[in-house]
Design a protein around this motif. Structure first.
Motif, PDB file in Angstrom:
ATOM      1  N   LYS A 198       0.828  -1.210   0.000  1.00  0.00           N
ATOM      2  CA  LYS A 198       0.000   0.000   0.000  1.00  0.00           C
ATOM      3  C   LYS A 198       0.859   1.256   0.000  1.00  0.00           C
ATOM      4  O   LYS A 198       0.547   2.218  -0.685  1.00  0.00           O
ATOM      5  CB  LYS A 198      -0.925  -0.003   1.217  1.00  0.00           C
ATOM      6  CG  LYS A 198      -2.232  -0.657   0.913  1.00  0.00           C
ATOM      7  CD  LYS A 198      -3.238  -0.390   2.002  1.00  0.00           C
ATOM      8  CE  LYS A 198      -4.543  -1.005   1.563  1.00  0.00           C
ATOM      9  NZ  LYS A 198      -5.392  -1.481   2.558  1.00  0.00           N
ATOM     10  N   GLY A 199       1.947   1.247   0.753  1.00  0.00           N
ATOM     11  CA  GLY A 199       2.823   2.417   0.774  1.00  0.00           C
ATOM     12  C   GLY A 199       3.439   2.682  -0.581  1.00  0.00           C
ATOM     13  O   GLY A 199       3.558   3.834  -1.013  1.00  0.00           O
ATOM     14  N   THR A 200       3.799   1.614  -1.279  1.00  0.00           N
ATOM     15  CA  THR A 200       4.352   1.764  -2.628  1.00  0.00           C
ATOM     16  C   THR A 200       3.307   2.358  -3.569  1.00  0.00           C
ATOM     17  O   THR A 200       3.604   3.267  -4.345  1.00  0.00           O
ATOM     18  CB  THR A 200       4.805   0.396  -3.160  1.00  0.00           C
ATOM     19  OG1 THR A 200       5.708  -0.181  -2.224  1.00  0.00           O
ATOM     20  CG2 THR A 200       5.484   0.538  -4.498  1.00  0.00           C
ATOM     21  N   LEU A 201       2.076   1.862  -3.476  1.00  0.00           N
ATOM     22  CA  LEU A 201       1.001   2.376  -4.326  1.00  0.00           C
ATOM     23  C   LEU A 201       0.772   3.854  -4.075  1.00  0.00           C
ATOM     24  O   LEU A 201       0.657   4.644  -5.019  1.00  0.00           O
ATOM     25  CB  LEU A 201      -0.283   1.584  -4.056  1.00  0.00           C
ATOM     26  CG  LEU A 201      -1.521   2.054  -4.804  1.00  0.00           C
ATOM     27  CD1 LEU A 201      -1.362   1.807  -6.288  1.00  0.00           C
ATOM     28  CD2 LEU A 201      -2.761   1.370  -4.274  1.00  0.00           C
ATOM     29  N   TYR A 202       0.732   4.243  -2.799  1.00  0.00           N
ATOM     30  CA  TYR A 202       0.486   5.648  -2.482  1.00  0.00           C
ATOM     31  C   TYR A 202       1.637   6.536  -2.953  1.00  0.00           C
ATOM     32  O   TYR A 202       1.406   7.628  -3.481  1.00  0.00           O
ATOM     33  CB  TYR A 202       0.270   5.826  -0.984  1.00  0.00           C
ATOM     34  CG  TYR A 202      -1.020   5.218  -0.485  1.00  0.00           C
ATOM     35  CD1 TYR A 202      -2.150   5.186  -1.291  1.00  0.00           C
ATOM     36  CD2 TYR A 202      -1.098   4.664   0.786  1.00  0.00           C
ATOM     37  CE1 TYR A 202      -3.326   4.622  -0.844  1.00  0.00           C
ATOM     38  CE2 TYR A 202      -2.275   4.095   1.247  1.00  0.00           C
ATOM     39  CZ  TYR A 202      -3.389   4.078   0.426  1.00  0.00           C
ATOM     40  OH  TYR A 202      -4.550   3.523   0.869  1.00  0.00           O
ATOM     41  N   SER A 203       2.871   6.082  -2.778  1.00  0.00           N
ATOM     42  CA  SER A 203       4.004   6.911  -3.181  1.00  0.00           C
ATOM     43  C   SER A 203       4.060   7.054  -4.699  1.00  0.00           C
ATOM     44  O   SER A 203       4.346   8.134  -5.215  1.00  0.00           O
ATOM     45  CB  SER A 203       5.311   6.350  -2.632  1.00  0.00           C
ATOM     46  OG  SER A 203       5.508   5.042  -3.093  1.00  0.00           O
ATOM     47  N   VAL A 204       3.783   5.975  -5.419  1.00  0.00           N
ATOM     48  CA  VAL A 204       3.787   6.050  -6.884  1.00  0.00           C
ATOM     49  C   VAL A 204       2.661   6.947  -7.371  1.00  0.00           C
ATOM     50  O   VAL A 204       2.833   7.746  -8.293  1.00  0.00           O
ATOM     51  CB  VAL A 204       3.692   4.633  -7.488  1.00  0.00           C
ATOM     52  CG1 VAL A 204       3.386   4.690  -8.973  1.00  0.00           C
ATOM     53  CG2 VAL A 204       4.982   3.875  -7.253  1.00  0.00           C
ATOM     54  N   GLY A 205       1.488   6.839  -6.749  1.00  0.00           N
ATOM     55  CA  GLY A 205       0.365   7.700  -7.118  1.00  0.00           C
ATOM     56  C   GLY A 205       0.671   9.165  -6.852  1.00  0.00           C
ATOM     57  O   GLY A 205       0.371  10.033  -7.673  1.00  0.00           O
TER      58      GLY A 205
END
Length: 40
Positions: free
Chosen positions: A12-19
């Protein structure tokens, strides 16, 4: 024949940072585009 399933990492952290990075790139691109159009 039982396979041990390893727990998948939380992404989830990766998804948020990429977004967030994608939104930041889009905003800066549109700001530069607006400056370019505004000059002409």
């Amino acid at each position: 024949m039982s396979k041990k399933r390893e727990k998948e990492p939380d992404l989830k952290g990766t998804l948020y940072s990429v977004g967030f990075l994608g939104i930041f790139i889009l905003v800066t691109w549109f700001m530069a585009f607006y400056l370019f159009i505004d000059r002409f």
